[in-house]
Design an enzyme around this catalytic site. Structure first.
Site, mmCIF file in Angstrom:
data_model
loop_
_atom_site.group_PDB
_atom_site.id
_atom_site.type_symbol
_atom_site.label_atom_id
_atom_site.label_comp_id
_atom_site.label_asym_id
_atom_site.label_seq_id
_atom_site.Cartn_x
_atom_site.Cartn_y
_atom_site.Cartn_z
ATOM 1 N N HIS A 17 27.749 4.735 21.483
ATOM 2 C CA HIS A 17 26.412 5.096 21.556
ATOM 3 C C HIS A 17 25.378 4.589 20.541
ATOM 4 O O HIS A 17 24.121 4.607 20.614
ATOM 5 C CB HIS A 17 26.241 6.614 21.736
HETATM 6 C C1 UD1 Z 1 21.613 10.916 18.318
HETATM 7 C C2 UD1 Z 1 21.656 10.517 16.885
HETATM 8 C C3 UD1 Z 1 22.991 9.756 16.402
HETATM 9 C C4 UD1 Z 1 24.294 10.683 16.740
HETATM 10 C C5 UD1 Z 1 24.127 10.837 18.302
HETATM 11 C C6 UD1 Z 1 25.179 11.575 18.993
HETATM 12 C C7 UD1 Z 1 19.449 10.107 15.632
HETATM 13 C C8 UD1 Z 1 18.667 8.800 15.255
HETATM 14 N N1 UD1 Z 1 20.626 9.597 16.399
HETATM 15 O O1 UD1 Z 1 21.691 9.606 19.185
HETATM 16 O O2 UD1 Z 1 23.052 9.688 14.912
HETATM 17 O O3 UD1 Z 1 25.295 10.148 16.340
HETATM 18 O O4 UD1 Z 1 22.809 11.419 18.542
HETATM 19 O O5 UD1 Z 1 25.082 11.648 20.273
HETATM 20 O O6 UD1 Z 1 19.184 11.152 15.618
HETATM 21 N N2 UD1 Z 1 19.856 11.813 26.228
HETATM 22 C C9 UD1 Z 1 20.285 12.834 27.516
HETATM 23 N N3 UD1 Z 1 20.596 13.996 27.084
HETATM 24 C C10 UD1 Z 1 20.626 14.471 26.042
HETATM 25 C C11 UD1 Z 1 20.054 13.852 24.950
HETATM 26 C C12 UD1 Z 1 20.082 12.511 25.019
HETATM 27 O O7 UD1 Z 1 20.193 12.248 28.592
HETATM 28 O O8 UD1 Z 1 20.857 15.951 25.869
HETATM 29 C C13 UD1 Z 1 19.572 10.805 26.591
HETATM 30 C C14 UD1 Z 1 18.268 10.496 26.518
HETATM 31 O O9 UD1 Z 1 17.941 9.317 27.386
HETATM 32 C C15 UD1 Z 1 17.738 9.952 25.400
HETATM 33 C C16 UD1 Z 1 18.898 9.223 24.845
HETATM 34 O O10 UD1 Z 1 20.131 9.731 25.433
HETATM 35 O O11 UD1 Z 1 16.735 9.086 25.234
HETATM 36 C C17 UD1 Z 1 19.339 9.112 23.310
HETATM 37 O O12 UD1 Z 1 19.270 10.291 22.693
HETATM 38 P P1 UD1 Z 1 18.643 10.591 21.286
HETATM 39 O O13 UD1 Z 1 18.726 11.919 20.822
HETATM 40 O O14 UD1 Z 1 17.340 9.988 21.027
HETATM 41 O O15 UD1 Z 1 19.825 9.460 20.377
HETATM 42 P P2 UD1 Z 1 21.282 9.342 20.492
HETATM 43 O O16 UD1 Z 1 21.541 7.984 20.712
HETATM 44 O O17 UD1 Z 1 22.041 10.610 21.313
#
Ligand code: UD1
Length: 357
Positions: free
Chosen positions: A202
């Site tokens: 991820h």
């Molecule tokens: C975040 C953390 C990372 C951690 C990871 C675990 C930061 C900078 N990054 O990254 O350190 O290792 O979480 O997963 O805080 N999304 C969904 N559903 C959800 C959450 C996210 O669909 O419940 C999708 C969305 O399209 C979103 C993307 O995942 O834009 C990324 O989510 P985000 O929370 O921005 O960062 P992670 O890549 O999950």
């Protein structure tokens, strides 16, 4: 305070321990992760008390996410005036809550404790590295998971008195739930019998760029020729595989939705090897003595390399490099030494440190 999937298994043992010693805890969920599979499933598996506050910040750019947490966390701390605000890990929610607490320190008298302080990748391209360094800088109590973390903090000029080695609280959750996770036999329910590999991906550096994602997936499909690969897929990664037209590279791989805590633990525990860019999985495989290939240039968890369970893939990454590291790592011995403080009692040491100040 918790906001994302890897935070929940860190706060859960701390909240239980606070309850055991009769201290009250208020759980704030920022809502950075919000899906059933990324959030609610963890509350169910960990039997975690529902959040007292749900900030519902959701997805967005880093600035938007951080700003929304700050805006919505400020009234919470003003209303609750806790003795300690405890933040865990290195995600955007961690930094946002840390900044709010630090700025209100004099006004409300709350102090900030950071669980997982002092980890450093020294790679400033990682959003998590920025979050870690800044959170540590404004914390009053730096609770470290491994001995190496102290040197990083001292090098940055932080107060030696503020640093307390407590060990790895994520491993508390692992030991508490391992027996019940083992009952689940998740690999079998996915139709995989016999030895298998597990992979997760991820990190933006691996999945937001087409060439990098293609390289990793090509490596995994080479591995799939010798051993089934099970891939619980993060929403960010699924979206990018589709957007970059890389579906054919995962055709033969067993893809699943993101798994809940116990299902993932069952899958990891039964695996012959794990290939990942996750920090948490590097730690969990160390505790379980399962070989792990880390699909990154460096790691902020060097104790896992020193113990011998974890290996970094050669850099720059190539499909062949991934395959060769996989083959070598498979022969890792299982009788590796335990890591100091990764013993299931970190929450007790964390709460002792909080109550002592
Ligand atoms: C975040 C953390 C990372 C951690 C990871 C675990 C930061 C900078 N990054 O990254 O350190 O290792 O979480 O997963 O805080 N999304 C969904 N559903 C959800 C959450 C996210 O669909 O419940 C999708 C969305 O399209 C979103 C993307 O995942 O834009 C990324 O989510 P985000 O929370 O921005 O960062 P992670 O890549 O999950």
């Amino acid at each position: 305070m918790a906001g994302t999937r890897p935070n929940f298994m860190k706060v859960s043992p701390i909240i239980s321990e606070l309850g055991r010693v009769g201290a009250s805890a208020v759980l704030v969920h920022t809502g950075q992760h919000y899906d059933q599979s990324m959030s609610a499933a963890f509350f169910e598996d960990l039997a975690l008390h529902p959040p007292h506050y749900q900030l519902e910040v959701g997805s967005g750019t880093h600035a938007l996410q951080t700003a929304k947490v700050m805006e919505r966390f400020e009234p919470v701390i003003l209303a609750e005036r806790p003795r300690w605000v405890v933040v865990v890990g290195d995600v955007n929610s961690t930094l946002a809550a840390a900044l709010v607490t630090a700025k209100l320190r004099d006004e409300v008298g709350s102090r900030l404790a950071h669980v997982e302080a002092g980890l450093r990748s020294n790679d400033w391209r990682m959003p998590e590295e920025i979050n870690r360094v800044l959170t540590d800088r404004v914390s009053d109590l730096l609770l470290t998971p491994s001995r190496d973390a102290r040197a990083n903090l001292i090098r940055e000029g932080l107060e030696a008195d503020a640093i307390v080695f407590v060990g790895n609280v994520m491993i508390d959750s692992l030991f508490s739930h391992l027996d019940s996770a083992r009952q689940l036999c998740v690999a079998k329910s996915l139709g995989v019998d016999g030895p298998y590999a597990v992979t997760t991906l991820h990190r933006p550096s691996n999945v937001d760029n087409r060439d990098s994602l293609q390289t990793v997936l090509a490596g995994l499909s080479r591995i799939q020729e010798t051993m089934p690969v099970i891939f619980p897929i993060h929403p960010r990664t699924r979206k990018n595989i589709e957007e970059f037209g890389l579906n054919s590279l995962v055709d033969c791989i067993t893809l699943t939705e993101p798994l809940g805590y116990k299902a993932m633990l069952s899958l990891t525990d039964g695996a012959s090897i794990v290939l990942t860019d996750s920090g948490g999985l590097q730690e969990e495989t160390s505790a379980l003595r399962i070989p792990c290939v880390t699909l990154r240039e460096q790691t902020e968890r060097p104790v896992t390399l020193a113990q011998g369970s974890n290996t970094l893939v050669p850099w720059p990454m190539s499909a062949l490099g991934i395959l060769e590291t996989f083959e070598k790592a498979l022969s890792t011995k299982c009788d590796l030494p335990p890591i100091e403080g990764w013993d299931g009692h970190a929450a007790r040491r964390i709460v002792e440190a909080l109550l002592a100040r």
